[in-house]
Design an enzyme around this catalytic site. Structure first.
Site: not given
Ligand code: NAD
Ligand code: DAU
Length: 350
Positions: A59-60, A130-132, A155, A159, A185, A219, A346
């Site tokens: 754990d980090i 992230t772009d957020e 969140y 970040k 992604n 998005r 939900y």
């Molecule tokens: P994810 O939630 O799928 O995976 C996160 C991983 O981190 C998991 O394997 C989890 O076990 C591990 N983790 C969580 N807390 C931890 C801790 N305290 N110590 C060690 N490991 C821990 O996330 P993801 O969607 O793969 O995102 C990965 C990275 O990319 C994140 O930093 C996220 O902010 C960034 N990011 C995600 C997206 C997206 O669309 N998913 C887009 C842009 C950036």
């Molecule tokens: O932009 C990068 C980010 O994209 C990452 O940093 C985050 O880790 C990743 O989770 C993602 O964030 P979003 O909030 O954009 O992703 P999510 O899939 O949760 O939602 C995408 C869009 O869909 C958002 O406008 C919310 C909407 N949504 C999401 C869920 C889960 C719905 O309408 N219904 C849903 O049930």
């Protein structure tokens, strides 16, 4: 090179780990992951016996553990992805996001600084963000590397804070770093709490598709392997101290994306046209919902010659097929704590 990759059992991390292990047999890749609900060793099962790969459960947020790990393995670089990553969960429990995303990142920065002391030759702390962090756009404009930070969800705030700490360690202690900020992604191994995998799972099971608000949120979607490739490129060829925005040049309103997904799945599942669309249900909006994200990825395109290789239609088809071929994976991750999460979020059974 001994590279520590954090979060490598998660969605994006597993694709980054696989890419690095397979492409660079002369590197040793250490994958550190706490295996939270989002971490899954099944995601990287295919590489577990590679000689240049080691998995470490940890754990980090535990600074002492990290310091001894860095002393033991003497990592030369870090690629940091471990995070709490779901916006909806951050609204329910912001502190969990502060702990992992802020404190966990500072712990890693401290451990790197302590190990590398003042000799930063060939060392790099690569931070995946992230772009957020940039907040929300109106209907026009794009996020560039110079857009000021204005995070709106807990969140995004966590970040943004971690990005600031990384940059501050660069300024204050000369720690060499690169930050990349990526858009949404999608692809294989995505945990079904996020829009695309959640809706694929619900369509398979003919369950309602909960679209937040009016669905007119936008998005910018990128296939996960294209993100992994961008990280590889920026890690090797990027300039230290720089930020790179990564995006798909691929904006979709949620409602249009969901309709495309329904159409593709009706075809693949041999269901009558229009059947899955009937599952769309407009539900209460996400609090503080960002209207639009869109990335200007010109810098990484021009400086590092990166561009997305997969079109959205292709990527979505590959993703749907992966979930259909991996229903065991889907069943495993949607049992246990997922059932409780789903009914709380939900108001219905998973
Ligand atoms: P994810 O939630 O799928 O995976 C996160 C991983 O981190 C998991 O394997 C989890 O076990 C591990 N983790 C969580 N807390 C931890 C801790 N305290 N110590 C060690 N490991 C821990 O996330 P993801 O969607 O793969 O995102 C990965 C990275 O990319 C994140 O930093 C996220 O902010 C960034 N990011 C995600 C997206 C997206 O669309 N998913 C887009 C842009 C950036
Ligand atoms: O932009 C990068 C980010 O994209 C990452 O940093 C985050 O880790 C990743 O989770 C993602 O964030 P979003 O909030 O954009 O992703 P999510 O899939 O949760 O939602 C995408 C869009 O869909 C958002 O406008 C919310 C909407 N949504 C999401 C869920 C889960 C719905 O309408 N219904 C849903 O049930």
């Amino acid at each position: 090179m001994k590279i520590l990759i954090t979060g490598g059992a998660g969605f994006i991390g597993s694709h980054v780990v696989r890419r690095m292990v397979k492409r660079y047999p002369n590197y040793h890749i250490y994958n550190l992951d706490a295996l939270t609900y989002a971490g899954n060793l099944e995601n990287i099962k295919d590489i577990e016996s590679f000689k240049n790969y080691t998995f470490i459960k940890g754990d980090i947020t535990n600074a002492e553990f990290l310091n001894s790990l860095f002393l033991k393995y003497k990592f030369s670089s870090v690629i940091h992805l471990a995070a709490e990553s779901h916006v909806d969960r951050s609204i329910i429990d912001p502190l969990a996001f502060v702990k992992t995303n802020v404190i966990g990142t500072v712990n890693l920065l401290n451990a790197s600084k302590e190990l590398w002391k003042d000799d930063f030759t060939n060392k790099l702390f690569y931070h995946v963000s992230t772009d957020e962090v940039y907040g929300s756009l109106e209907n026009c404009g794009l996020f560039t590397e110079n857009t000021s930070y204005k995070p709106n969800s807990p969140y995004a705030a966590s970040k943004a804070s971690s990005d600031h700490f990384v940059r501050a360690y660069g300024e204050t202690y000369n720690l060499p770093f690169i930050i990349s900020n990526c858009s949404n992604n999608y692809g294989p191994n995505h945990f079904p709490e996020k829009l695309i995998p959640l809706f694929i799972n619900n369509i398979i099971n003919k369950k309602s598709l909960p679209v937040y608000g009016d669905g007119n949120y936008t998005r910018d979607w990128l296939y996960v392997e294209d993100h992994a490739k961008a990280i590889d490129l920026a890690f090797h060829k990027g300039k230290t101290g720089e930020t790179y925005n990564i995006g798909g040049f691929n904006e979709w309103k949620n409602i249009d994306l969901v309709k495309l997904l329904c159409k593709q799945m009706d075809t693949i599942l041999n269901r009558p046209g229009g059947e899955s669309k009937k599952l769309i249900t407009f539900v209460k909006d996400r609090p503080g919902h960002d209207l639009r994200y869109a990335i200007d990825a010109t810098k990484i395109n021009e400086e590092l010659d990166w561009k997305p290789s997969v079109t959205f239609e292709e990527g979505l088809l590959k993703t749907i097929n992966w979930y259909l071929e991996n229903q065991e994976w889907l069943k495993n991750v949607t049992s246990g704590s997922y059932v409780e999460y789903y009914s709380k979020m939900y108001n219905q059974k998973a």
